[in-house]
Every structure is written in structure tokens, then in C-alpha cells.
Design a protein around this motif. Structure first.
Motif, PDB file in Angstrom:
ATOM      1  N   VAL A 225      39.557  40.998  22.306  1.00 48.65           N
ATOM      2  CA  VAL A 225      40.811  40.246  22.457  1.00 48.65           C
ATOM      3  C   VAL A 225      40.525  38.764  22.271  1.00 48.65           C
ATOM      4  O   VAL A 225      39.857  38.135  23.087  1.00 48.65           O
ATOM      5  CB  VAL A 225      41.468  40.511  23.832  1.00 48.65           C
ATOM      6  N   MET A 226      41.039  38.220  21.173  1.00 46.76           N
ATOM      7  CA  MET A 226      40.833  36.816  20.844  1.00 46.76           C
ATOM      8  C   MET A 226      41.892  35.925  21.474  1.00 46.76           C
ATOM      9  O   MET A 226      41.633  34.773  21.794  1.00 46.76           O
ATOM     10  CB  MET A 226      40.846  36.623  19.322  1.00 46.76           C
ATOM     11  N   GLU A 227      43.101  36.447  21.595  1.00 43.72           N
ATOM     12  CA  GLU A 227      44.203  35.715  22.205  1.00 43.72           C
ATOM     13  C   GLU A 227      45.089  36.712  22.929  1.00 43.72           C
ATOM     14  O   GLU A 227      45.239  37.859  22.494  1.00 43.72           O
ATOM     15  CB  GLU A 227      45.051  34.990  21.150  1.00 43.72           C
ATOM     16  N   CYS A 228      45.701  36.255  24.015  1.00 46.23           N
ATOM     17  CA  CYS A 228      46.651  37.079  24.753  1.00 46.23           C
ATOM     18  C   CYS A 228      47.720  36.148  25.319  1.00 46.23           C
ATOM     19  O   CYS A 228      47.392  35.147  25.964  1.00 46.23           O
ATOM     20  CB  CYS A 228      45.956  37.836  25.881  1.00 46.23           C
TER      21      CYS A 228
ATOM     22  N   ASP B 244      43.652  40.323  34.053  1.00 44.71           N
ATOM     23  CA  ASP B 244      42.236  40.402  34.429  1.00 44.71           C
ATOM     24  C   ASP B 244      41.480  41.368  33.518  1.00 44.71           C
ATOM     25  O   ASP B 244      40.352  41.091  33.103  1.00 44.71           O
ATOM     26  CB  ASP B 244      42.081  40.848  35.887  1.00 44.71           C
ATOM     27  N   ALA B 245      42.103  42.495  33.197  1.00 40.60           N
ATOM     28  CA  ALA B 245      41.434  43.492  32.363  1.00 40.60           C
ATOM     29  C   ALA B 245      41.216  42.974  30.942  1.00 40.60           C
ATOM     30  O   ALA B 245      40.098  43.051  30.429  1.00 40.60           O
ATOM     31  CB  ALA B 245      42.247  44.787  32.339  1.00 40.60           C
ATOM     32  N   VAL B 246      42.250  42.435  30.302  1.00 45.13           N
ATOM     33  CA  VAL B 246      42.093  42.028  28.901  1.00 45.13           C
ATOM     34  C   VAL B 246      41.200  40.811  28.755  1.00 45.13           C
ATOM     35  O   VAL B 246      40.580  40.625  27.702  1.00 45.13           O
ATOM     36  CB  VAL B 246      43.439  41.802  28.173  1.00 45.13           C
ATOM     37  N   THR B 247      41.092  40.004  29.800  1.00 44.90           N
ATOM     38  CA  THR B 247      40.181  38.857  29.755  1.00 44.90           C
ATOM     39  C   THR B 247      38.746  39.321  29.536  1.00 44.90           C
ATOM     40  O   THR B 247      37.954  38.622  28.910  1.00 44.90           O
ATOM     41  CB  THR B 247      40.302  38.034  31.050  1.00 44.90           C
ATOM     42  N   GLY B 248      38.419  40.493  30.005  1.00 46.23           N
ATOM     43  CA  GLY B 248      37.063  41.014  29.875  1.00 46.23           C
ATOM     44  C   GLY B 248      36.775  41.753  28.582  1.00 46.23           C
ATOM     45  O   GLY B 248      35.651  42.195  28.364  1.00 46.23           O
ATOM     46  N   PHE B 249      37.759  41.896  27.707  1.00 44.99           N
ATOM     47  CA  PHE B 249      37.561  42.633  26.454  1.00 44.99           C
ATOM     48  C   PHE B 249      37.164  41.652  25.351  1.00 44.99           C
ATOM     49  O   PHE B 249      37.956  40.794  24.955  1.00 44.99           O
ATOM     50  CB  PHE B 249      38.827  43.379  26.043  1.00 44.99           C
TER      51      PHE B 249
ATOM     52  N   TYR C 109      53.345  41.379  26.547  1.00 46.51           N
ATOM     53  CA  TYR C 109      52.174  40.653  26.055  1.00 46.51           C
ATOM     54  C   TYR C 109      52.023  40.832  24.557  1.00 46.51           C
ATOM     55  O   TYR C 109      52.371  41.883  24.012  1.00 46.51           O
ATOM     56  CB  TYR C 109      50.889  41.144  26.736  1.00 46.51           C
ATOM     57  N   GLN C 110      51.452  39.807  23.926  1.00 48.34           N
ATOM     58  CA  GLN C 110      51.043  39.879  22.516  1.00 48.34           C
ATOM     59  C   GLN C 110      49.562  39.531  22.482  1.00 48.34           C
ATOM     60  O   GLN C 110      49.144  38.503  23.027  1.00 48.34           O
ATOM     61  CB  GLN C 110      51.834  38.890  21.670  1.00 48.34           C
ATOM     62  N   LEU C 111      48.782  40.387  21.835  1.00 50.29           N
ATOM     63  CA  LEU C 111      47.344  40.188  21.721  1.00 50.29           C
ATOM     64  C   LEU C 111      46.957  40.070  20.257  1.00 50.29           C
ATOM     65  O   LEU C 111      47.559  40.721  19.403  1.00 50.29           O
ATOM     66  CB  LEU C 111      46.573  41.376  22.301  1.00 50.29           C
ATOM     67  N   ARG C 112      45.956  39.249  19.995  1.00 52.44           N
ATOM     68  CA  ARG C 112      45.304  39.248  18.682  1.00 52.44           C
ATOM     69  C   ARG C 112      43.925  39.829  18.918  1.00 52.44           C
ATOM     70  O   ARG C 112      43.140  39.313  19.710  1.00 52.44           O
ATOM     71  CB  ARG C 112      45.204  37.842  18.093  1.00 52.44           C
ATOM     72  N   VAL C 113      43.646  40.915  18.220  1.00 50.18           N
ATOM     73  CA  VAL C 113      42.423  41.684  18.427  1.00 50.18           C
ATOM     74  C   VAL C 113      41.628  41.695  17.123  1.00 50.18           C
ATOM     75  O   VAL C 113      42.188  41.928  16.054  1.00 50.18           O
ATOM     76  CB  VAL C 113      42.775  43.133  18.857  1.00 50.18           C
ATOM     77  N   LEU C 114      40.328  41.430  17.223  1.00 51.59           N
ATOM     78  CA  LEU C 114      39.430  41.512  16.069  1.00 51.59           C
ATOM     79  C   LEU C 114      38.412  42.616  16.304  1.00 51.59           C
ATOM     80  O   LEU C 114      37.768  42.662  17.348  1.00 51.59           O
ATOM     81  CB  LEU C 114      38.667  40.197  15.869  1.00 51.59           C
TER      82      LEU C 114
END
Length: 155
Positions: free
Chosen positions: A97-100, A89-94, A109-114
């Protein structure tokens, strides 16, 4: 969700719209070898069945000032449903974060962040990601340059 059976024409339609989402129905029908009406019917059916979920424009991150790509692996201190849901829920709002992805292996978890800069990444890390309850470990790798980047599925 069950897999949808696709014949050769539907696969070709999908290849064409993945390559150019703004293709006209006339051009699409010419490329796949159908007249416009049946081609449009098939396209609408693919949309209705959820095979085609949406149409988007691909924007060059560099051109809009998002020159830093970070791949972030996150481990939680607990992997129960409550902690997983809270993190998701938290990362969905960032917006960064392009992918999680929920992962197997040494990270949860693995995130792709721009972001626009390393300073912006530091702010994201300090004031957003590590503030999520239950985050135990964060490991980051920065991309130097993309080698392969595809948006079209191999049909």
C-alpha cells in the motif's frame, strides 16, 4: 496544522528542492538569488516549521519489478472510530500500500497498491486486505499506464 505564509523566495526554494532534493546550498542560493548563508537559514527554517518534511529518492517501480498498479476502493461494514482505526492500522503495515485515503462517496477508503504481478495482487487481496475485520466490499481498477505523475506541489 496551520498554513505557513511563504514569500516569493521561500516558494522558489521549495520549487528548487522539490525538483532536486540533492541540490547543493551554493547552487540553490544561486538559483533563488540569495547568498549561501541566508539561503541555508531559510531552508533550515522551512524544515524546522515542517514545510519540508523529508527528502527521498524516487524509484521507478518498473525497474524494481513492481509493474502492476491497482487502485482499490474499500467499503467497511461499519464506519465508527473503532473500525476505521483498525482498518488504518492494518493497511499501514502492508508494504504494497503506497497511499491510503479516507474518502467521501461510495467507498470509505481509496488505496494505491503496487505489486509485481496479478498473482501477487490476488495474494494481497485474499490474504491481507480481505482478512481485515470489517471489510465489506473491495473494488479494484488496474492502471494501464501513468499519464500524469507528479511529486512536486504546485507552488
Amino acid at each position: 496544522m496551520p498554513k505557513v505564509d511563504l514569500d516569493a523566495i521561500n516558494r522558489n526554494i521549495l520549487r528548487q528542492v522539490q525538483d532536486d532534493g540533492r541540490i547543493t546550498n551554493q547552487e540553490l542560493s544561486d538559483r533563488v538569488g540569495l547568498s549561501p548563508s541566508p539561503c541555508l537559514r531559510r531552508l533550515k527554517q522551512l524544515e524546522g516549521e515542517g514545510v519540508i518534511t523529508r527528502y527521498v529518492a524516487l524509484v521507478d517501480p518498473q525497474m524494481v519489478g513492481l509493474g502492476v498498479t491497482a487502485f482499490v476502493r474499500v467499503r467497511l461494514d461499519q464506519q465508527d472510530d473503532r473500525h476505521l482505526a483498525a482498518f488504518e492500522d492494518a493497511v499501514t503495515g502492508f508494504s504494497e500500500v503506497m497511499e491510503c485515503y479516507l474518502m467521501t462517496g461510495d467507498a470509505d477508503y481509496q488505496l494505491r497498491v503496487l505489486v509485481e504481478s496479478l498473482n501477487a495482487f490476488e495474494d494481497f487481496l485474499r490474504f491481507k486486505l480481505t482478512k481485515i475485520a470489517g471489510v465489506a466490499q473491495v473494488t479494484t481498477s488496474f492502471a494501464l499506464r501513468p499519464v500524469v505523475y507528479k511529486t512536486a506541489l504546485p507552488l
